[in-house]
Design a protein around this motif. Sequence first.
Motif, PDB file in Angstrom:
ATOM      1  N   GLU A  15       0.832  -1.212   0.000  1.00 22.39           N
ATOM      2  CA  GLU A  15       0.000   0.000   0.000  1.00 22.39           C
ATOM      3  C   GLU A  15       0.865   1.260   0.000  1.00 22.39           C
ATOM      4  O   GLU A  15       0.581   2.211  -0.731  1.00 22.39           O
ATOM      5  N   PHE A  19       0.955   4.179  -2.776  1.00 25.01           N
ATOM      6  CA  PHE A  19       0.773   5.596  -2.455  1.00 25.01           C
ATOM      7  C   PHE A  19       1.885   6.434  -3.088  1.00 25.01           C
ATOM      8  O   PHE A  19       1.630   7.500  -3.669  1.00 25.01           O
ATOM      9  N   ILE A  32      -4.286  12.223  -1.996  1.00 23.26           N
ATOM     10  CA  ILE A  32      -4.931  12.430  -0.699  1.00 23.26           C
ATOM     11  C   ILE A  32      -6.440  12.558  -0.866  1.00 23.26           C
ATOM     12  O   ILE A  32      -7.208  11.976  -0.095  1.00 23.26           O
ATOM     13  N   ILE A  35      -7.945   9.135  -1.418  1.00 21.87           N
ATOM     14  CA  ILE A  35      -8.009   8.374  -0.163  1.00 21.87           C
ATOM     15  C   ILE A  35      -9.204   8.829   0.672  1.00 21.87           C
ATOM     16  O   ILE A  35      -9.966   8.008   1.199  1.00 21.87           O
ATOM     17  N   ILE A  36      -9.384  10.134   0.783  1.00 17.70           N
ATOM     18  CA  ILE A  36     -10.514  10.675   1.557  1.00 17.70           C
ATOM     19  C   ILE A  36     -11.838  10.300   0.903  1.00 17.70           C
ATOM     20  O   ILE A  36     -12.787   9.893   1.582  1.00 17.70           O
ATOM     21  N   GLY A  39     -12.792   6.721   1.548  1.00 16.50           N
ATOM     22  CA  GLY A  39     -13.236   6.560   2.936  1.00 16.50           C
ATOM     23  C   GLY A  39     -14.680   7.008   3.114  1.00 16.50           C
ATOM     24  O   GLY A  39     -15.482   6.316   3.754  1.00 16.50           O
ATOM     25  N   THR A  86     -10.094   2.006   5.816  1.00 15.83           N
ATOM     26  CA  THR A  86      -8.646   1.860   5.957  1.00 15.83           C
ATOM     27  C   THR A  86      -7.976   2.438   4.712  1.00 15.83           C
ATOM     28  O   THR A  86      -8.312   2.055   3.602  1.00 15.83           O
ATOM     29  N   PRO A  87      -7.021   3.361   4.883  1.00 13.14           N
ATOM     30  CA  PRO A  87      -6.372   3.946   3.705  1.00 13.14           C
ATOM     31  C   PRO A  87      -5.576   2.914   2.920  1.00 13.14           C
ATOM     32  O   PRO A  87      -4.844   2.109   3.493  1.00 13.14           O
ATOM     33  N   ASP A  92      -9.148  -0.759  -0.545  1.00 19.55           N
ATOM     34  CA  ASP A  92     -10.329  -0.122  -1.138  1.00 19.55           C
ATOM     35  C   ASP A  92     -10.996  -1.029  -2.165  1.00 19.55           C
ATOM     36  O   ASP A  92     -12.223  -1.150  -2.198  1.00 19.55           O
TER      37      ASP A  92
END
Length: 127
Positions: A15, A19, A32, A35-36, A39, A86-87, A92
């Motif tokens: 992961e 990233f 970023i 990722i947000i 979530g 979970t990032p 995902d």
Amino acid sequence: MRYLFFLIIVVPAIEIGLFILSGKLIGVFPTICLIIFTGILGAYLAKKQGIETLRRLQEDLRSGRMPGEAITDGVCILSGGIFLITPGFITDILGLLLLMPATRKWFKPLLYRIFRKWMRRKTVILR
């Protein structure tokens, strides 16, 4: 226990690598935001699917049917929501697969095998 090393060391390392790669390809800010977004999407989908499964569970109980299918869906939805919150890109993808009813059916046979294995080992206590 044999998968613990894989889950604790290997998956986070992959992961982190993804990233870094994503940051280089699309930039830090879009990474970023992605990722947000996943979530938030995960929380929304888990809530929506969870409420629907809870209604099915209640209906099964009211009509006297065993709610096995609804319980299995609930386990998949809970797991999928946790994976999406979970990032990480791998978590995902796994989370989305567990939350979508069309792909969730791929994971149910695996869950049934795990449950049967626990019962054979008598590690599940039914009261």
